[in-house]
Design a protein around this motif. Structure first.
Motif, PDB file in Angstrom:
ATOM      1  N   MET A 126      53.379  69.323   5.719  1.00 21.98           N
ATOM      2  CA  MET A 126      52.402  69.904   6.950  1.00 21.98           C
ATOM      3  C   MET A 126      52.754  71.574   7.057  1.00 21.98           C
ATOM      4  SD  MET A 126      53.342  67.312  11.067  1.00 21.98           S
ATOM      5  CE  MET A 126      55.167  67.103   9.929  1.00 21.98           C
ATOM      6  N   PHE A 127      53.336  71.962   6.111  1.00 26.92           N
ATOM      7  CA  PHE A 127      53.780  73.911   5.868  1.00 26.92           C
ATOM      8  C   PHE A 127      52.688  74.263   5.410  1.00 26.92           C
ATOM      9  CE2 PHE A 127      57.365  72.188   7.813  1.00 26.92           C
ATOM     10  CZ  PHE A 127      58.209  72.800   8.797  1.00 26.92           C
ATOM     11  N   HIS A 128      50.977  73.506   4.618  1.00 24.70           N
ATOM     12  CA  HIS A 128      50.037  73.724   3.899  1.00 24.70           C
ATOM     13  C   HIS A 128      49.167  74.150   4.793  1.00 24.70           C
ATOM     14  CE1 HIS A 128      51.386  72.993  -0.525  1.00 24.70           C
ATOM     15  NE2 HIS A 128      52.773  72.649   0.733  1.00 24.70           N
ATOM     16  N   GLU A 129      48.140  74.533   4.773  1.00 28.11           N
ATOM     17  CA  GLU A 129      46.612  74.447   5.434  1.00 28.11           C
ATOM     18  C   GLU A 129      46.523  72.768   5.342  1.00 28.11           C
ATOM     19  OE1 GLU A 129      42.877  77.506   4.805  1.00 28.11           O
ATOM     20  OE2 GLU A 129      43.614  76.726   3.096  1.00 28.11           O
ATOM     21  N   GLY A 130      45.390  72.865   6.412  1.00 28.10           N
ATOM     22  CA  GLY A 130      44.944  71.588   6.734  1.00 28.10           C
ATOM     23  C   GLY A 130      44.117  71.813   5.790  1.00 28.10           C
ATOM     24  N   GLY A 131      44.007  69.926   5.630  1.00 27.43           N
ATOM     25  CA  GLY A 131      42.663  69.214   5.386  1.00 27.43           C
ATOM     26  C   GLY A 131      43.574  68.132   3.917  1.00 27.43           C
ATOM     27  N   ARG A 132      45.625  68.577   3.481  1.00 21.39           N
ATOM     28  CA  ARG A 132      46.014  67.637   2.931  1.00 21.39           C
ATOM     29  C   ARG A 132      46.051  66.425   3.596  1.00 21.39           C
ATOM     30  NH1 ARG A 132      47.759  71.202  -0.765  1.00 21.39           N
ATOM     31  NH2 ARG A 132      49.093  69.696  -1.451  1.00 21.39           N
ATOM     32  N   LEU A 133      46.702  65.586   2.983  1.00 20.98           N
ATOM     33  CA  LEU A 133      47.198  64.114   3.177  1.00 20.98           C
ATOM     34  C   LEU A 133      48.877  64.181   3.591  1.00 20.98           C
ATOM     35  CD1 LEU A 133      44.536  61.001   2.381  1.00 20.98           C
ATOM     36  CD2 LEU A 133      45.062  62.621   4.586  1.00 20.98           C
ATOM     37  N   TYR A 134      49.124  63.464   4.936  1.00 19.61           N
ATOM     38  CA  TYR A 134      50.851  63.237   5.034  1.00 19.61           C
ATOM     39  C   TYR A 134      51.113  62.015   5.570  1.00 19.61           C
ATOM     40  CZ  TYR A 134      54.780  63.101   8.053  1.00 19.61           C
ATOM     41  OH  TYR A 134      56.385  63.071   8.150  1.00 19.61           O
ATOM     42  N   LEU A 135      51.473  60.881   4.416  1.00 21.22           N
ATOM     43  CA  LEU A 135      51.995  59.996   4.737  1.00 21.22           C
ATOM     44  C   LEU A 135      53.739  59.949   4.591  1.00 21.22           C
ATOM     45  CD1 LEU A 135      49.893  57.516   3.853  1.00 21.22           C
ATOM     46  CD2 LEU A 135      49.229  59.839   3.329  1.00 21.22           C
ATOM     47  N   TYR A 136      53.920  59.172   5.390  1.00 21.68           N
ATOM     48  CA  TYR A 136      55.415  58.362   5.450  1.00 21.68           C
ATOM     49  C   TYR A 136      55.827  56.679   6.337  1.00 21.68           C
ATOM     50  CZ  TYR A 136      55.202  58.220  10.944  1.00 21.68           C
ATOM     51  OH  TYR A 136      54.745  58.545  12.650  1.00 21.68           O
ATOM     52  N   SER A 184      39.277  65.795  -3.232  1.00 24.49           N
ATOM     53  CA  SER A 184      40.097  64.335  -3.422  1.00 24.49           C
ATOM     54  C   SER A 184      38.718  63.017  -4.340  1.00 24.49           C
ATOM     55  CB  SER A 184      40.784  63.400  -2.635  1.00 24.49           C
ATOM     56  OG  SER A 184      40.536  61.982  -3.078  1.00 24.49           O
ATOM     57  N   LYS A 185      38.717  62.210  -5.433  1.00 25.22           N
ATOM     58  CA  LYS A 185      37.775  61.877  -5.650  1.00 25.22           C
ATOM     59  C   LYS A 185      38.186  60.405  -4.747  1.00 25.22           C
ATOM     60  CE  LYS A 185      36.414  63.792 -10.051  1.00 25.22           C
ATOM     61  NZ  LYS A 185      36.975  64.839  -9.888  1.00 25.22           N
ATOM     62  N   ARG A 186      38.819  60.097  -4.315  1.00 24.79           N
ATOM     63  CA  ARG A 186      39.487  58.810  -3.903  1.00 24.79           C
ATOM     64  C   ARG A 186      39.290  58.741  -2.102  1.00 24.79           C
ATOM     65  NH1 ARG A 186      45.418  57.129  -4.738  1.00 24.79           N
ATOM     66  NH2 ARG A 186      46.405  58.958  -4.360  1.00 24.79           N
ATOM     67  N   ILE A 187      39.685  59.884  -2.004  1.00 23.67           N
ATOM     68  CA  ILE A 187      39.086  59.895   0.033  1.00 23.67           C
ATOM     69  C   ILE A 187      39.170  60.790   0.333  1.00 23.67           C
ATOM     70  CG2 ILE A 187      41.563  60.603   0.306  1.00 23.67           C
ATOM     71  CD1 ILE A 187      41.893  58.734   2.543  1.00 23.67           C
ATOM     72  N   TRP A 188      38.089  61.145   1.784  1.00 22.66           N
ATOM     73  CA  TRP A 188      37.818  62.104   2.204  1.00 22.66           C
ATOM     74  C   TRP A 188      37.091  61.623   3.198  1.00 22.66           C
ATOM     75  CZ3 TRP A 188      35.872  60.184  -2.373  1.00 22.66           C
ATOM     76  CH2 TRP A 188      34.056  59.084  -1.824  1.00 22.66           C
ATOM     77  N   VAL A 189      36.323  62.237   4.165  1.00 22.72           N
ATOM     78  CA  VAL A 189      36.071  62.577   5.410  1.00 22.72           C
ATOM     79  C   VAL A 189      34.644  63.266   5.217  1.00 22.72           C
ATOM     80  CG1 VAL A 189      35.983  62.866   8.706  1.00 22.72           C
ATOM     81  CG2 VAL A 189      37.988  62.130   6.912  1.00 22.72           C
ATOM     82  N   GLU A 190      34.029  62.507   6.206  1.00 22.69           N
ATOM     83  CA  GLU A 190      32.529  62.510   6.170  1.00 22.69           C
ATOM     84  C   GLU A 190      32.086  62.624   7.771  1.00 22.69           C
ATOM     85  OE1 GLU A 190      29.728  59.307   4.004  1.00 22.69           O
ATOM     86  OE2 GLU A 190      31.153  60.002   2.202  1.00 22.69           O
ATOM     87  N   ASP A 191      31.019  64.092   8.007  1.00 23.63           N
ATOM     88  CA  ASP A 191      30.392  64.480   9.204  1.00 23.63           C
ATOM     89  C   ASP A 191      29.294  62.687   9.249  1.00 23.63           C
ATOM     90  OD1 ASP A 191      29.362  65.329  11.285  1.00 23.63           O
ATOM     91  OD2 ASP A 191      28.680  67.140  10.578  1.00 23.63           O
ATOM     92  N   SER A 192      29.020  62.394  10.347  1.00 25.91           N
ATOM     93  CA  SER A 192      28.557  61.375  10.923  1.00 25.91           C
ATOM     94  C   SER A 192      27.080  61.712  11.566  1.00 25.91           C
ATOM     95  CB  SER A 192      29.489  60.392  11.685  1.00 25.91           C
ATOM     96  OG  SER A 192      29.546  60.520  13.208  1.00 25.91           O
ATOM     97  N   GLY A 193      26.929  62.943  11.877  1.00 27.53           N
ATOM     98  CA  GLY A 193      25.516  63.445  12.889  1.00 27.53           C
ATOM     99  C   GLY A 193      25.716  62.741  14.138  1.00 27.53           C
TER     100      GLY A 193
END
Length: 178
Positions: free
Chosen positions: A69-79, A133-142
């Motif tokens: 969470m202390f990294h720049e945005g865009g990474r995943l935090y799983l717990y 990432s090649k296995r997960i990302w977020v796309e704009d939906s317009g």
DNA sequence: TCAGTGATTAGG
DNA sequence: CTAATCACTGAG
């Protein structure tokens, strides 16, 4: 559902109070083991904002678990919680500012535990970068989300002030892009 | 309404 | 090392 443009670093590197609501109506894309890409509309998120937010895990300090969470945005935090469920969070904000948006629901998949179960997301996604990432990302939906905000769920431990922040966002419906 | 289930954390 | 806690869910 046709593929949209992948969101870039600039989207995530902003305050979580902007990122969490704007994630609504966006598309969470996950590449399955068979090579197919599954896409889901994000319908519910919650913002966890910084070391001062007593509901945010990072308020306990920088530990092995909260490190991402202390990294720049865009990474995943799983717990892992309650011995059974993985919680999927998207890190937001600049480096050194611990913020994340919990993905609480997708279209037809309500509940953060059900989201990860349905998509096969587990601790191996910790630290994954949605920008590359090649296995997960977020796309704009317009489309543009129409949102209802309310208090966050399941944070009785955080005290009245933080419990009452209206940082839970639910997608009511989508409007055409401006 | 409540048990299940195990990582994480604080404290000795 | 111990014990409490937990951003939840499904069964009853």
């Amino acid at each position: 559902m046709s593929p949209g443009k992948r969101l870039e670093r600039e989207f995530y590197a902003r305050d979580v109070l902007d990122v969490a609501p704007e994630l609504l109506s966006k598309i969470l894309a996950v590449r399955t083991i068979g090579g197919e890409t599954a896409r889901f509309i994000i319908t519910e998120t919650e913002a966890y904002r910084g070391a001062e937010d007593l509901a945010c895990h990072a308020s306990k300090g920088r530990t092995k678990r909260t490190e991402i969470m202390f990294h720049e945005g865009g990474r995943l935090y799983l717990y892992f919680v309650y011995g059974m469920y993985w919680m999927l969070n998207i890190v937001a904000g600049p480096a050194e500012v611990p913020q994340a948006a919990l993905i609480r629901g997708l279209r037809n998949i309500t509940g953060p535990g059900r989201v990860t179960k349905a998509l096969g997301i587990d601790g191996s996604f910790y630290g994954e970068d949605l920008v590359t990432s090649k296995r997960i990302w977020v796309e704009d939906s317009g489309t543009r989300p129409v949102i209802t905000a309310g208090p966050r769920i399941g944070i009785d431990y955080a005290g009245e002030y933080w419990k009452s922040r209206p940082w839970r966002y639910v997608l009511d419906f989508t409007a055409p892009a401006p």
